[in-house]
Design a protein around this motif. Sequence first.
Motif, PDB file in Angstrom:
ATOM      1  N   LYS A   1       1.059  -1.210  -0.199  1.00 34.23           N
ATOM      2  CA  LYS A   1       0.035   0.066  -0.109  1.00 34.23           C
ATOM      3  C   LYS A   1       0.932   1.233   0.130  1.00 34.23           C
ATOM      4  O   LYS A   1       0.634   2.122  -0.672  1.00 34.23           O
TER       5      LYS A   1
ATOM      6  N   ASP B   1     -11.125  -5.998   2.775  1.00 32.04           N
ATOM      7  CA  ASP B   1     -12.025  -5.142   3.520  1.00 32.04           C
ATOM      8  C   ASP B   1     -11.434  -5.451   4.969  1.00 32.04           C
ATOM      9  O   ASP B   1     -11.459  -4.262   5.877  1.00 32.04           O
TER      10      ASP B   1
ATOM     11  N   GLU C   1      -8.079  -4.001   5.544  1.00 25.96           N
ATOM     12  CA  GLU C   1      -7.975  -2.501   5.920  1.00 25.96           C
ATOM     13  C   GLU C   1      -8.425  -2.050   7.291  1.00 25.96           C
ATOM     14  O   GLU C   1      -7.785  -1.225   7.957  1.00 25.96           O
TER      15      GLU C   1
ATOM     16  N   GLU D   1      -6.683   1.664   7.990  1.00 27.12           N
ATOM     17  CA  GLU D   1      -6.424   2.662   7.207  1.00 27.12           C
ATOM     18  C   GLU D   1      -6.768   1.953   5.682  1.00 27.12           C
ATOM     19  O   GLU D   1      -6.824   0.727   5.461  1.00 27.12           O
ATOM     20  N   LYS D   2      -7.222   2.886   4.729  1.00 25.48           N
ATOM     21  CA  LYS D   2      -7.688   2.323   3.300  1.00 25.48           C
ATOM     22  C   LYS D   2      -6.331   2.546   2.430  1.00 25.48           C
ATOM     23  O   LYS D   2      -5.496   2.995   2.414  1.00 25.48           O
ATOM     24  N   PHE D   3      -6.542   1.396   1.339  1.00 26.53           N
ATOM     25  CA  PHE D   3      -5.674   1.434   0.363  1.00 26.53           C
ATOM     26  C   PHE D   3      -6.124   2.134  -0.946  1.00 26.53           C
ATOM     27  O   PHE D   3      -7.162   1.704  -1.420  1.00 26.53           O
TER      28      PHE D   3
END
Length: 325
Positions: free
Chosen positions: A145, A312, A315, A320-322
Amino acid sequence: MSSADPVFTEKTTAAEVAEAFAEQVKGKTVLITGTSVKGLGFATARALAKNAGLVIITGRNPTKLKESKDALKAEFPQANIRPLALDLASRASVRKAAAEVNAYAEPLHILINNAIAPMGPFTLDEDNLEVQFSLDHVNPFLFTKLLTPKLLASSTPAFTPRVLFISSMGHAMIPGLDWDHLVHPDAAKHDPVGAYCQSKLANVLAAKELTRRSKGRIQSFSLHPGTIATGEDPTTVASLMEKGIYTAEGKPNLEVAKWKTRDEGGATIVAAAIDPRIEGKGGAYLVDSVIAGDDQVSPFALEPANAKKLWDLTEELLGEKFTFE
């Protein structure tokens, strides 16, 4: 071997694949995690060092990392080899290493997530996750990421960046992921080889979902390098002896598998990294240096909903989001 259309088998070596596609690796920067001299990552680095623009090797032990660099430079004095301190058991180390790579002047074309946790007794890491799942999937996911913007920046009309997750045929030896156990690890349910299979299944799913979510802007592959005896970790050897994969004397059991050398195992890694014939087939799983049939892939891994659910969940575990910007 003709570079026009080389044919690979289970006996093909990493150097043979690299030579067949020497043009594909010229000028490229390749980062390989886990490159101690007795391992698969080193065999891969050794095959690519001759022609790559830059090979970044990683390790958590400075002495072993220097040993790997010295061995590569002794064989290929002209090779551009750069050691990078990286402990995949520590998210802080992952972030520090990624920041260092992101600061390099050179682009990053190919990321090979190869490092692996020992197969041993139930252990939680600093983030309260089972250590094999964390080191083999969650933290490589984070590393990928953090490096994705640099990978995407290396893209050209003629080149699409690649990310590899080194999996295993073991991914298909379990029915699927135990979602609850991944989030809430339970010592009573722990089996070292089973935990390995869980993390290797996660690797197959991650490659599929990374390709899908990036809309093909990153081509990600998973693979089975072969059954290989690196034999340097005593806890892993003990776990494999318990399952009969190693003999009572701690040697590879020739009756349970066809064993490959490290150089033969590295062949499939190099093919996934540079073979132009698999361009556009991101998400695929390779065996013996070619894309494997669905019969060699876990039915669980063939279900797109499982790849999405793992992504999901990962994450959420990281908080945190990718994104692909």
